[in-house]
Design a protein around this motif. Structure first.
Motif, PDB file in Angstrom:
ATOM      1  N   VAL A 150     -26.096  35.653 -16.470  1.00 59.38           N
ATOM      2  CA  VAL A 150     -24.993  34.744 -16.760  1.00 59.38           C
ATOM      3  C   VAL A 150     -23.663  35.359 -16.311  1.00 59.38           C
ATOM      4  CG1 VAL A 150     -23.674  33.648 -18.604  1.00 59.38           C
ATOM      5  CG2 VAL A 150     -26.180  33.602 -18.661  1.00 59.38           C
ATOM      6  N   PHE A 151     -23.510  36.650 -16.553  1.00 61.97           N
ATOM      7  CA  PHE A 151     -22.283  37.340 -16.138  1.00 61.97           C
ATOM      8  C   PHE A 151     -22.059  37.233 -14.635  1.00 61.97           C
ATOM      9  CE2 PHE A 151     -20.618  41.205 -14.120  1.00 61.97           C
ATOM     10  CZ  PHE A 151     -19.315  41.192 -14.595  1.00 61.97           C
ATOM     11  N   SER A 152     -23.091  37.477 -13.844  1.00 61.53           N
ATOM     12  CA  SER A 152     -22.938  37.462 -12.392  1.00 61.53           C
ATOM     13  C   SER A 152     -22.568  36.081 -11.885  1.00 61.53           C
ATOM     14  CB  SER A 152     -24.214  37.961 -11.707  1.00 61.53           C
ATOM     15  OG  SER A 152     -25.322  37.124 -12.012  1.00 61.53           O
ATOM     16  N   ALA A 153     -23.245  35.035 -12.371  1.00 61.60           N
ATOM     17  CA  ALA A 153     -22.971  33.676 -11.892  1.00 61.60           C
ATOM     18  C   ALA A 153     -21.611  33.174 -12.362  1.00 61.60           C
ATOM     19  CB  ALA A 153     -24.071  32.728 -12.360  1.00 61.60           C
ATOM     20  N   VAL A 154     -21.338  33.318 -13.663  1.00 59.11           N
ATOM     21  CA  VAL A 154     -20.060  32.846 -14.211  1.00 59.11           C
ATOM     22  C   VAL A 154     -18.900  33.659 -13.645  1.00 59.11           C
ATOM     23  CG1 VAL A 154     -18.697  32.581 -16.312  1.00 59.11           C
ATOM     24  CG2 VAL A 154     -21.123  31.971 -16.319  1.00 59.11           C
ATOM     25  N   GLY A 155     -19.108  34.955 -13.447  1.00 57.33           N
ATOM     26  CA  GLY A 155     -18.057  35.813 -12.904  1.00 57.33           C
ATOM     27  C   GLY A 155     -17.651  35.397 -11.501  1.00 57.33           C
ATOM     28  N   VAL A 156     -18.635  35.190 -10.629  1.00 55.91           N
ATOM     29  CA  VAL A 156     -18.337  34.762  -9.261  1.00 55.91           C
ATOM     30  C   VAL A 156     -17.662  33.392  -9.271  1.00 55.91           C
ATOM     31  CG1 VAL A 156     -19.353  34.110  -7.033  1.00 55.91           C
ATOM     32  CG2 VAL A 156     -20.187  36.137  -8.234  1.00 55.91           C
ATOM     33  N   PHE A 157     -18.149  32.489 -10.128  1.00 52.00           N
ATOM     34  CA  PHE A 157     -17.558  31.145 -10.234  1.00 52.00           C
ATOM     35  C   PHE A 157     -16.095  31.232 -10.668  1.00 52.00           C
ATOM     36  CE2 PHE A 157     -16.569  27.674 -13.295  1.00 52.00           C
ATOM     37  CZ  PHE A 157     -16.446  26.641 -12.375  1.00 52.00           C
ATOM     38  N   ALA A 158     -15.812  32.027 -11.694  1.00 49.34           N
ATOM     39  CA  ALA A 158     -14.448  32.144 -12.213  1.00 49.34           C
ATOM     40  C   ALA A 158     -13.496  32.692 -11.155  1.00 49.34           C
ATOM     41  CB  ALA A 158     -14.434  33.040 -13.454  1.00 49.34           C
ATOM     42  N   VAL A 159     -13.927  33.689 -10.417  1.00 50.59           N
ATOM     43  CA  VAL A 159     -13.078  34.274  -9.380  1.00 50.59           C
ATOM     44  C   VAL A 159     -12.801  33.258  -8.274  1.00 50.59           C
ATOM     45  CG1 VAL A 159     -12.996  36.012  -7.556  1.00 50.59           C
ATOM     46  CG2 VAL A 159     -13.761  36.651  -9.847  1.00 50.59           C
ATOM     47  N   MET A 160     -13.810  32.487  -7.903  1.00 46.09           N
ATOM     48  CA  MET A 160     -13.613  31.467  -6.866  1.00 46.09           C
ATOM     49  C   MET A 160     -12.570  30.444  -7.292  1.00 46.09           C
ATOM     50  SD  MET A 160     -17.229  30.535  -5.037  1.00 46.09           S
ATOM     51  CE  MET A 160     -17.949  29.831  -6.520  1.00 46.09           C
ATOM     52  N   VAL A 161     -12.610  30.047  -8.550  1.00 50.40           N
ATOM     53  CA  VAL A 161     -11.668  29.034  -9.048  1.00 50.40           C
ATOM     54  C   VAL A 161     -10.264  29.622  -9.199  1.00 50.40           C
ATOM     55  CG1 VAL A 161     -11.100  27.525 -10.980  1.00 50.40           C
ATOM     56  CG2 VAL A 161     -13.469  27.702 -10.200  1.00 50.40           C
ATOM     57  N   ILE A 162     -10.172  30.776  -9.835  1.00 50.54           N
ATOM     58  CA  ILE A 162      -8.867  31.385 -10.113  1.00 50.54           C
ATOM     59  C   ILE A 162      -8.117  31.726  -8.829  1.00 50.54           C
ATOM     60  CG2 ILE A 162      -7.712  33.391 -11.118  1.00 50.54           C
ATOM     61  CD1 ILE A 162      -9.964  33.430 -13.241  1.00 50.54           C
ATOM     62  N   PHE A 163      -8.833  32.311  -7.872  1.00 50.14           N
ATOM     63  CA  PHE A 163      -8.183  32.740  -6.636  1.00 50.14           C
ATOM     64  C   PHE A 163      -8.335  31.733  -5.505  1.00 50.14           C
ATOM     65  CE2 PHE A 163      -8.985  36.637  -9.034  1.00 50.14           C
ATOM     66  CZ  PHE A 163      -7.738  37.241  -8.975  1.00 50.14           C
ATOM     67  N   ARG A 164      -8.837  30.541  -5.866  1.00 56.91           N
ATOM     68  CA  ARG A 164      -8.917  29.425  -4.914  1.00 56.91           C
ATOM     69  C   ARG A 164      -9.556  29.841  -3.590  1.00 56.91           C
ATOM     70  NH1 ARG A 164      -6.126  25.100  -6.562  1.00 56.91           N
ATOM     71  NH2 ARG A 164      -5.992  24.272  -4.433  1.00 56.91           N
ATOM     72  N   TYR A 165     -10.777  30.308  -3.681  1.00 57.26           N
ATOM     73  CA  TYR A 165     -11.503  30.707  -2.477  1.00 57.26           C
ATOM     74  C   TYR A 165     -11.612  29.512  -1.519  1.00 57.26           C
ATOM     75  CZ  TYR A 165     -13.105  35.372  -3.887  1.00 57.26           C
ATOM     76  OH  TYR A 165     -13.160  36.700  -4.212  1.00 57.26           O
ATOM     77  N   PRO A 166     -11.503  29.754  -0.228  1.00 48.11           N
ATOM     78  CA  PRO A 166     -11.543  28.655   0.745  1.00 48.11           C
ATOM     79  C   PRO A 166     -12.950  28.079   0.920  1.00 48.11           C
ATOM     80  CG  PRO A 166     -11.474  30.759   1.891  1.00 48.11           C
ATOM     81  CD  PRO A 166     -11.301  31.065   0.426  1.00 48.11           C
ATOM     82  N   LEU A 167     -13.091  26.779   0.695  1.00 52.44           N
ATOM     83  CA  LEU A 167     -14.356  26.084   0.896  1.00 52.44           C
ATOM     84  C   LEU A 167     -14.121  24.876   1.800  1.00 52.44           C
ATOM     85  CD1 LEU A 167     -15.836  26.069  -2.730  1.00 52.44           C
ATOM     86  CD2 LEU A 167     -16.375  27.654  -0.876  1.00 52.44           C
ATOM     87  N   VAL A 168     -15.131  24.494   2.532  1.00 57.48           N
ATOM     88  CA  VAL A 168     -15.049  23.315   3.403  1.00 57.48           C
ATOM     89  C   VAL A 168     -15.369  22.084   2.566  1.00 57.48           C
ATOM     90  CG1 VAL A 168     -15.941  22.217   5.486  1.00 57.48           C
ATOM     91  CG2 VAL A 168     -15.754  24.711   5.373  1.00 57.48           C
ATOM     92  N   GLU A 169     -14.573  21.021   2.716  1.00 54.19           N
ATOM     93  CA  GLU A 169     -14.759  19.819   1.906  1.00 54.19           C
ATOM     94  C   GLU A 169     -15.644  18.798   2.618  1.00 54.19           C
ATOM     95  OE1 GLU A 169     -13.917  19.952  -1.022  1.00 54.19           O
ATOM     96  OE2 GLU A 169     -12.207  21.299  -1.194  1.00 54.19           O
ATOM     97  N   ILE A 170     -16.355  17.998   1.830  1.00 56.45           N
ATOM     98  CA  ILE A 170     -17.281  17.012   2.365  1.00 56.45           C
ATOM     99  C   ILE A 170     -16.557  15.947   3.180  1.00 56.45           C
ATOM    100  CG2 ILE A 170     -17.181  15.522   0.324  1.00 56.45           C
ATOM    101  CD1 ILE A 170     -20.389  16.292   2.263  1.00 56.45           C
ATOM    102  N   PHE A 171     -15.304  15.655   2.823  1.00 60.31           N
ATOM    103  CA  PHE A 171     -14.563  14.571   3.461  1.00 60.31           C
ATOM    104  C   PHE A 171     -13.661  15.064   4.606  1.00 60.31           C
ATOM    105  CE2 PHE A 171     -12.876  15.759  -0.718  1.00 60.31           C
ATOM    106  CZ  PHE A 171     -11.740  16.461  -0.335  1.00 60.31           C
ATOM    107  N   GLY A 172     -13.757  16.330   4.978  1.00 59.06           N
ATOM    108  CA  GLY A 172     -12.930  16.874   6.049  1.00 59.06           C
ATOM    109  C   GLY A 172     -13.753  17.175   7.295  1.00 59.06           C
ATOM    110  N   ASN A 173     -13.158  17.967   8.184  1.00 61.38           N
ATOM    111  CA  ASN A 173     -13.841  18.399   9.406  1.00 61.38           C
ATOM    112  C   ASN A 173     -14.748  19.581   9.082  1.00 61.38           C
ATOM    113  OD1 ASN A 173     -14.660  19.097  11.953  1.00 61.38           O
ATOM    114  ND2 ASN A 173     -12.618  19.530  12.753  1.00 61.38           N
ATOM    115  N   TRP A 174     -16.032  19.432   9.341  1.00 63.58           N
ATOM    116  CA  TRP A 174     -16.977  20.495   9.005  1.00 63.58           C
ATOM    117  C   TRP A 174     -16.964  21.639  10.019  1.00 63.58           C
ATOM    118  CZ3 TRP A 174     -22.194  18.116   6.936  1.00 63.58           C
ATOM    119  CH2 TRP A 174     -21.897  17.262   5.849  1.00 63.58           C
TER     120      TRP A 174
END
Length: 515
Positions: free
Chosen positions: A200-224
Motif C-alpha cells: 500500500v505504501f509503494s502504490a499510494v506513495g507514487v500516486f501522491a507524488v504524481m499528484v502533488i508534483f503534477r507529473y506530466p501525463l498525456v491526456e486522452i483528448f489531446g495529441n498522443w
C-alpha cells in the motif's frame, strides 16, 4: 492527470456500483461457511475479513499489475481508462463469482467448480491447464523476485553461473515449500499484513507524488504523439486488440486470480465478507496497475535527460527499448528495472528502497499460494488426503522438483525466460474463460439467467482476445491478423453459444457441501 483522475473515478464509483450489483445477484447469506464446517487447522481456517482481504490482494497482485502496465502504457492514455473499465466489469466480476461460488460449494477449488457447471471433458482440459499454469506461475515468481533482489538490491550480476543467484533462488524456494505445506494461518496469515502495508505504501506513495508534483501525463483528448514518445503511432501499429489485453492482464482480468480466491474461500467467516475480500481487492489491484502505468508514462515524458526514461527503437529486436542516463550515456534497462527508476524518482532513495522491497514481495506472495493451490488442486482431483505434514510433503516435493527443472532451463537458455513469460501471459488470460463460463452457467441453473451477461460479457470478449492472439502469434499458428481476427470472432461466438446451451439445459444444481 485529468485522464488518470477520470479513470480513478470510474474505478471507485463504478466498482462500488458493480460490487453491490454482484451481491444483489448472488445474494450472500448467513449459512455456515467451509471455514467452520470443515475446519481442520490447515486449509480450512476461519480468519477475520481484513486479513482475508490482504491475503487475497497479495495472492493476486504478483508482478502482473506492475510489469504489464509498464509495457501497456506505450499504447497511450487509453490505458488509463481501459484498466479501470475492464477491472470493474471484467476482472472484479470474475474474482467475485469465482470466490463466492467456491465458498457456497463447500470450499471447492476451481477445477471442481468447472466440473460441476460444465462437463467432465471441459473439467479435464481445465484441470491439466490450471496445473500447468500454476507450475509456470510458481517458476516465474521465483525467477523475477530473485533477479530483482540480486541485481537491484545487492548489486550482483544475476548470472546463472554466479553462486549468489542460486542462493537467492534457494531462499525463495525454501519459503515457498514452507508456505505450501504448513497451515495457512501460521505462515501466510501472519506475515501478509506486513507485506500488505509495504504494498500500500509503494502504490499510494507514487500516486501522491504524481499528484502533488503534477507529473506530466498525456491526456486522452489531446495529441498522443509527443516529443518523448509517439503513443498514437504505437497504438495504431501494434494491434491494440489483442496485444494490450494480453500484456496488461492483472489489473484488468487474470485467470490466475480464480485459483487464489478459491483458496480464500476456505477461510472466510461469512459469505457477506465476499465483496470486500474478492471484488474490492481486485479493484485495489486495478488502482496499483493504474499507478504504475501513469508513473511509467510520466518518466517517459521526463526523458532520460531529466532523470526519467527514454524510448529507443531496437531494430535488431524489433521493439522499443527502455533507456536511462548513466555516466553520461544511454543505457538499456529491462521492464523490471523500470520499477526501480519509478520508485527512486518518486520516493527518493529511502522510500524507493522500501517500495522496491514491496515490488520484490509482490511476486513472492503470489508464487507461494500458486504452488499451494497446485498442491490442493492435485489432491482434490485424485482424492489424496492432506491431513498431515508427511502427506502434504509427499505431494509438494514432486511439484518443487518440476519447478526447479523449469527454473534451471529458463535461467541457462538465453531465450528461456522470454518463452516462459509469453506462454504464461497467454495461458493466464485463457484460464479465465473457464470460471467465467462456469459462473454464467451457475446463474442460469439457479434461475438468474437474466444476470448471466455479467460473467459472459468479459468471457466472450476475452475468448476473442485469446483466440486471435494465439492464431497470430509465432508461438501459436502464425496466421495473418485479418484471419486471426475472423477466427477470434468465430471462436468467441462458439464459446457463447455453448455456454448458453449448457445453462439452458438446467438440471439439478449440485448441492453445496455446507448449508
Amino acid at each position: 492527470m485529468v485522464t488518470f483522475m477520470i479513470g480513478l473515478v470510474i474505478l471507485i464509483v463504478g466498482g462500488m456500483a458493480m460490487g453491490r450489483l454482484c451481491d444483489h445477484v448472488f445474494q450472500p447469506d448467513d449459512r455456515e461457511t467451509p471455514a467452520y464446517a470443515k475446519q481442520d487447522g490447515v486449509d480450512y481456517v476461519p480468519m477475520p475479513t481484513w486479513k482475508n482481504a490482504l491475503i487475497n490482494l497479495l495472492n493476486i497482485a504478483g508482478t502482473g499489475p506492475i510489469l504489464g502496465p509498464i509495457q501497456g502504457i506505450l499504447f497511450g492514455p487509453i490505458a488509463l481508462l481501459t484498466i479501470p473499465i475492464g477491472n470493474v466489469i471484467g476482472g472484479a466480476v470474475h474474482d467475485y463469482f469465482a470466490g463466492m461460488i467456491c465458498t457456497r460449494d463447500g470450499g471447492a477449488q476451481m477445477p471442481e467448480m468447472v466440473r460441476r457447471y460444465t462437463n467432465k471433458a471441459v473439467f479435464w482440459i481445465y484441470d491439466v491447464f490450471v496445473c500447468v499454469l500454476l507450475l509456470l506461475v510458481g517458476t516465474v515468481f521465483i525467477y523475477t523476485p530473485g533477479d530483482i533482489t540480486a541485481t537491484q538490491v545487492f548489486g550482483f550480476s544475476g548470472s546463472p553461473t554466479e553462486a549468489s543467484t542460486w542462493i537467492i533462488y534457494g531462499i525463495i524456494f525454501a519459503y515457498y515449500l514452507i508456505a505450501t505445506v504448513f497451515p495457512i494461518d501460521k505462515i501466510i496469515g501472519r506475515i501478509y499484513p506486513i507485506f500488505g502495508a509495504i504494498l500500500v505504501f509503494s502504490a499510494v506513495g507514487v500516486f501522491a507524488v504524481m499528484v502533488i508534483f503534477r507529473y506530466p501525463l498525456v491526456e486522452i483528448f489531446g495529441n498522443w504523439n509527443t516529443p518523448s514518445f509517439n503513443y498514437g503511432d504505437y497504438f495504431w501499429t501494434q494491434n491494440f486488440f489483442p496485444i494490450f489485453f494480453v500484456t496488461v492482464a492483472c489489473g484488468i482480468l487474470s485467470g490466475f486470480h480464480s485459483s487464489q480466491t478459491a483458496l480464500v474461500a476456505r477461510t472466510i467467516k461469512s459469505e457477506k465478507d465476499g465483496r470486500m475480500t474478492f471484488y474490492n481487492m481486485m479493484a485495489v489491484e486495478g488502482f496499483i496497475a493504474m499507478v504504475w502505468a501513469a508513473g511509467t508514462m510520466a518518466l517517459i515524458q521526463f526523458t532520460a535527460d531529466q532523470g526519467g526514461i527514454s524510448m529507443v527503437f531496437n531494430e535488431k529486436a524489433g521493439t522499443f527499448q527502455y533507456m536511462i542516463q548513466k555516466a553520461g550515456e544511454l543505457v538499456a534497462i529491462s521492464p523490471t528495472s523500470v520499477v526501480g527508476v519509478v520508485c527512486r524518482r518518486a520516493l527518493g532513495p529511502i522510500g524507493g528502497a522500501i517500495a522496491l522491497i514491496g515490488i520484490i514481495i509482490l511476486p513472492i506472495t503470489s508464487g507461494d499460494t500458486a504452488l499451494r493451490a497446485l498442491r490442493l488442486t492435485i489432491a482434490d482431483t485424485f482424492h489424496i488426503k492432506q491431513d498431515n505434514n508427511f502427506r502434504r510433503l509427499s505431494l509438494a516435493i514432486p511439484i518443487f522438483i518440476l519447478v526447479a527443472g523449469i527454473l534451471v532451463w529458463a535461467k541457462f537458455d538465453p531465450k528461456g525466460f522470454q518463452i516462459l513469460w509469453r506462454y504464461f501471459a497467454w495461458s493466464n488470460q485463457t484460464m479465465a474463460l473457464f470460471p467465467l463460463a462456469a459462473a454464467g452457467i451457475y446463474l442460469m441453473i439457479n434461475g438468474k439467467g437474466k444476470w448471466a451477461w455479467m460473467p459472459l460479457l468479459p468471457g466472450t470478449f476475452y475468448t476473442f482476445i485469446c483466440a486471435s492472439y494465439i492464431l497470430n502469434a509465432k508461438l501459436g499458428f502464425g496466421l495473418s491478423w485479418p484471419i486471426a481476427y475472423v477466427g477470434g470472432v468465430i471462436v468467441a461466438a462458439i464459446y457463447l453459444v455453448l455456454v448458453i446451451i449448457r445453462g439452458k439445459k438446467g438440471g439439478t444444481t449440485p448441492e453445496p457441501t455446507v448449508k
